[in-house]
Design an enzyme around this catalytic site. Structure first.
Site: not given
Ligand code: ITT
Length: 185
Positions: A64, A141
């Protein structure tokens, strides 16, 4: 060794594969939906996720992550996934319009559960700034609006370079150390 990463995020998966394949660890993506609870910290979200997923799988890791912007009192932080879906990078840039102090921390918490052993978490952060415009075509992201060095965005650097300094790359390095210490690697 083979590690299952439970995630729906292809961008994260590419980073795990790059960081771990050089150590001879095979990573396999698995998409099992689980609820990310509302909590104050990434670690609480991860520990709760592990509890939910233990019924489905014996051994896995989850991740996360969140972007914590200083002038927005840590927002979007633990709400980063929701904010990315609803406001996106343009929405974040609007909130930061006219804000001079653009400091932010990208944070990552990895949860690891291996067989019958106690689950554990490792966390890391990468300090940087929110850029004034999105730059770059790589990454995923928030990458186009975050810069660790104040000039290049995460979307302009390749996966190997991002892993060498990023929240996730540093958390993966900690995970590897713990696994080595436990003689799992
Ligand atoms: P999971 O299925 O692994 O939970 P997720 O996309 O929901 O995938 P998170 O809740 O951890 O993952 O991520 C929160 C947001 O932050 C999500 O929109 C990601 O795309 C973004 N994010 C996470 N790590 C990032 C990174 O290294 N660079 C850019 N954006 C990131």
């Amino acid at each position: 060794m083979r590690l299952t990463v439970i995630t729906s995020n292809e961008g994260k998966m590419k980073e795990y594969a790059q960081a771990l394949s050089v150590l001879g660890i095979e990573v396999v993506q698995c998409r099992i939906p689980y609820t990310e609870i509302q909590a104050d910290t990434l670690e609480e979200v991860v520990l709760n996720g592990i509890e939910q997923l233990t019924a489905e799988r014996d051994s896995f890791i989850i991740d996360d992550s969140g972007l914590f912007i200083k002038k927005l009192n840590g927002f979007p932080g633990v709400y980063s996934a929701y904010v990315m879906k609803t406001l996106g990078n343009e929405g974040i840039l609007k909130l930061m319009d006219g804000v001079e102090n653009r400091e932010a921390n990208f944070c990552c918490c990895i949860g690891c559960k291996l067989g019958g052993k106690e689950p554990f978490t490792v966390s890391a952060a990468c300090p940087g700034v929110i850029l004034r415009h999105p730059i770059g075509k790589g990454g995923f992201g928030f990458d186009p609006i975050f810069s660790h060095d104040g000039t290049r965005s995460f979307a302009e650097i390749d996966t190997t370079e991002k892993n060498s300094i990023s929240h996730r790359g540093l958390a993966i390095a900690k995970l590897v150390e713990v696994l080595k210490g436990r003689r799992e690697l």
